[in-house]
Design a protein around this motif. Structure first.
Motif, mmCIF file in Angstrom:
data_model
loop_
_atom_site.group_PDB
_atom_site.id
_atom_site.type_symbol
_atom_site.label_atom_id
_atom_site.label_comp_id
_atom_site.label_asym_id
_atom_site.label_seq_id
_atom_site.Cartn_x
_atom_site.Cartn_y
_atom_site.Cartn_z
ATOM 1 N N ASP A 12 0.834 -1.212 0.000
ATOM 2 C CA ASP A 12 0.000 0.000 0.000
ATOM 3 C C ASP A 12 0.864 1.255 0.000
ATOM 4 N N LEU A 13 1.947 1.253 0.765
ATOM 5 C CA LEU A 13 2.842 2.411 0.786
ATOM 6 C C LEU A 13 3.499 2.625 -0.576
ATOM 7 N N VAL A 14 3.985 1.546 -1.157
ATOM 8 C CA VAL A 14 4.648 1.654 -2.460
ATOM 9 C C VAL A 14 3.656 2.099 -3.529
ATOM 10 N N THR A 15 2.455 1.534 -3.509
ATOM 11 C CA THR A 15 1.433 1.921 -4.485
ATOM 12 C C THR A 15 1.075 3.394 -4.353
ATOM 13 N N ALA A 16 1.017 3.892 -3.111
ATOM 14 C CA ALA A 16 0.676 5.296 -2.881
ATOM 15 C C ALA A 16 1.702 6.232 -3.510
ATOM 16 N N THR A 17 2.972 5.822 -3.561
ATOM 17 C CA THR A 17 3.980 6.676 -4.201
ATOM 18 C C THR A 17 3.749 6.759 -5.710
ATOM 19 N N ARG A 18 3.203 5.713 -6.298
ATOM 20 C CA ARG A 18 2.963 5.698 -7.746
ATOM 21 C C ARG A 18 1.738 6.539 -8.114
ATOM 22 N N GLU A 19 0.870 6.765 -7.144
ATOM 23 C CA GLU A 19 -0.365 7.502 -7.401
ATOM 24 C C GLU A 19 -0.308 8.937 -6.909
ATOM 25 N N ASP A 20 0.743 9.296 -6.178
ATOM 26 C CA ASP A 20 0.836 10.642 -5.605
ATOM 27 C C ASP A 20 1.081 11.675 -6.709
ATOM 28 N N GLN A 21 0.311 12.760 -6.682
ATOM 29 C CA GLN A 21 0.421 13.797 -7.703
ATOM 30 C C GLN A 21 1.726 14.585 -7.590
ATOM 31 N N GLY A 22 2.370 14.498 -6.445
ATOM 32 C CA GLY A 22 3.619 15.225 -6.264
ATOM 33 C C GLY A 22 4.830 14.493 -6.805
ATOM 34 N N ASP A 26 11.453 13.238 0.643
ATOM 35 C CA ASP A 26 11.358 12.803 2.042
ATOM 36 C C ASP A 26 10.031 13.253 2.646
ATOM 37 N N ALA A 27 9.662 14.514 2.396
ATOM 38 C CA ALA A 27 8.410 15.048 2.939
ATOM 39 C C ALA A 27 7.208 14.348 2.326
ATOM 40 N N ILE A 28 7.295 14.027 1.027
ATOM 41 C CA ILE A 28 6.179 13.344 0.371
ATOM 42 C C ILE A 28 5.974 11.946 0.960
ATOM 43 N N VAL A 29 7.073 11.220 1.168
ATOM 44 C CA VAL A 29 6.951 9.876 1.755
ATOM 45 C C VAL A 29 6.416 9.971 3.181
ATOM 46 N N ALA A 30 6.878 10.941 3.947
ATOM 47 C CA ALA A 30 6.373 11.121 5.309
ATOM 48 C C ALA A 30 4.875 11.371 5.301
ATOM 49 N N ASP A 31 4.393 12.157 4.344
ATOM 50 C CA ASP A 31 2.952 12.415 4.229
ATOM 51 C C ASP A 31 2.196 11.133 3.859
ATOM 52 N N ILE A 32 2.780 10.336 2.963
ATOM 53 C CA ILE A 32 2.147 9.078 2.567
ATOM 54 C C ILE A 32 2.046 8.135 3.762
ATOM 55 N N ASP A 75 5.316 -0.840 12.763
ATOM 56 C CA ASP A 75 6.234 0.198 13.252
ATOM 57 C C ASP A 75 7.600 0.087 12.589
ATOM 58 N N ASP A 76 8.054 -1.142 12.346
ATOM 59 C CA ASP A 76 9.349 -1.339 11.688
ATOM 60 C C ASP A 76 9.314 -0.774 10.271
ATOM 61 N N VAL A 77 8.217 -1.012 9.577
ATOM 62 C CA VAL A 77 8.068 -0.512 8.216
ATOM 63 C C VAL A 77 8.006 1.013 8.215
ATOM 64 N N GLN A 78 7.214 1.571 9.132
ATOM 65 C CA GLN A 78 7.067 3.023 9.192
ATOM 66 C C GLN A 78 8.383 3.733 9.451
ATOM 67 N N SER A 79 9.177 3.201 10.374
ATOM 68 C CA SER A 79 10.414 3.880 10.758
ATOM 69 C C SER A 79 11.451 3.885 9.648
ATOM 70 N N LEU A 80 11.319 2.976 8.668
ATOM 71 C CA LEU A 80 12.302 2.882 7.589
ATOM 72 C C LEU A 80 11.782 3.378 6.242
ATOM 73 N N ALA A 81 10.502 3.729 6.179
ATOM 74 C CA ALA A 81 9.890 4.055 4.889
ATOM 75 C C ALA A 81 10.598 5.198 4.180
ATOM 76 N N VAL A 82 10.901 6.287 4.896
ATOM 77 C CA VAL A 82 11.548 7.437 4.263
ATOM 78 C C VAL A 82 12.944 7.069 3.775
#
Length: 332
Positions: free
Chosen positions: A236-246, A306-312, A278-285
């Motif tokens: 879901d996190l990876v897919t959200a980066t592909r759909e983000d308008q930014g 970095d800010a875009i991933v944090a928002d996702i 939590d492990d995934v969240q802490s390393l996502a950026v």
């Protein structure tokens, strides 16, 4: 599917990584989170990109990690005139035997320290692509396997600095994580002055484990359990980066694989046999941001990846910890 690591195995892993962390922090003071993420990448059998301005300790961190492991280390100082053969090696003709002899380059080591990687030309940078993805190097049509474990720790200065070449997207995608070292706190910098006033702390750093020990820890880490809910969260996190308008380029499937592996490395260091959101969240950026390309609007507004991933991460639904725990108990 292999059985998850037993409690004694995890205790041994935690004890070893704790000793490695303590040894590295005697040199790189005041950066516990940075050191732990570095070790998580090592356990996940990934590659690490350290990015920041000169003089903040990027190369020192890489050398400190290498000193804690009794293994072969290759050091490459990237310069504009560096050739691909300077990395992978060359075939040399021996008149005595009338045969060519292969002389391996510095990539034939367990840990390869690439200093200022973005000072080399794109052609030279691309010589690492096969090495980092497939743990092998092809020279004059013949393929040679690289040792295991194989870890590239590369440093780079910000691309706006003079004499640098931006890493191509394919190169960045092969680094599991990108970390920013940053400036130390006042207290840490004072400790650094005390430690290095009359001696080099790297000189007294001793190995904590060896290459075979690290390979065993890597195999153990891969056996950690990741529930279907956690895997779906990664996707879901990876897919959200592909759909983000930014963004005009989202994360690749390789990014999803490496995010899960890095999360396993972090979970293993805490002594858990399973991955939590939590492990995934802490390393996502750290794992995703350097692979992405911002849209023109994001660049003009100064919004970083970095800010875009944090928002996702903030808006994507997180699976309930209770559900993950129930899945883990059912698996066990």
């Amino acid at each position: 599917m292999q059985a998850v690591p037993t409690p004694p195995e995890l205790d041994d892993l935690v004890a070893t990584t704790d000793r490695m962390q303590a040894a590295i922090e005697r040199v790189v003071t005041g950066r516990t989170s940075l050191v732990r993420t570095t070790l998580a990448v090592l356990l996940a059998e990934g590659h690490l990109l350290l990015e920041d301005v000169p003089g903040v300790g990027k190369t020192t961190l890489a050398k400190s990690l290498a000193r804690t492991i009794d293994c072969s280390v290759g050091r490459i100082q990237f310069t504009p005139d560096l050739l691909p053969s300077d990395l992978t090696g060359v075939n040399i003709f021996r008149p005595q035997t009338h045969e060519f002899e292969f002389r391996p380059g510095p990539v034939f080591a367990h840990i390869v320290i690439g200093d200022e990687i973005n000072r080399a030309s794109p052609k030279t940078q691309s010589a690492l692509l096969e090495c980092m993805q497939e743990a092998q190097a092809t020279v004059d049509g013949r393929t040679y396997a690289l040792p295991r474990p194989f870890l590239v720790v590369a440093t780079q200065n910000p691309v706006e600095m003079e004499g640098t070449y931006p890493l191509p997207e394919a190169q960045r995608d092969r680094f599991m994580a990108r970390l920013t070292v940053g400036y130390p706190s006042i207290e840490s910098e004072l400790d650094m002055l005390d430690l290095q006033e009359s001696a080099d702390p790297l000189a007294v750093l001793h190995p904590v484990t060896d290459a075979a020990g690290v390979a065993r820890l890597i195999d153990m880490t891969r056996r950690l359990y990741a529930s279907a809910a956690v895997k779906r969260y990664v996707v879901d996190l990876v897919t959200a980066t592909r759909e983000d308008q930014g963004l005009r380029l989202g994360a690749s499937p390789r990014a999803a694989i490496q995010l899960l592996r890095a999360a396993k490395g972090l979970a293993a260091m805490t002594g858990r046999d399973h991955v939590l959101p939590d492990d995934v969240q802490s390393l996502a950026v750290s794992v995703l941001a350097h692979r992405l390309l911002p849209s023109t609007e994001s660049r003009l507004s100064g919004r970083s990846t970095d800010a875009i991933v944090a928002d996702i991460v903030a808006r994507v639904a997180v699976p309930a910890q209770s559900g993950v725990a129930r899945e883990r108990r059912a698996f066990g």
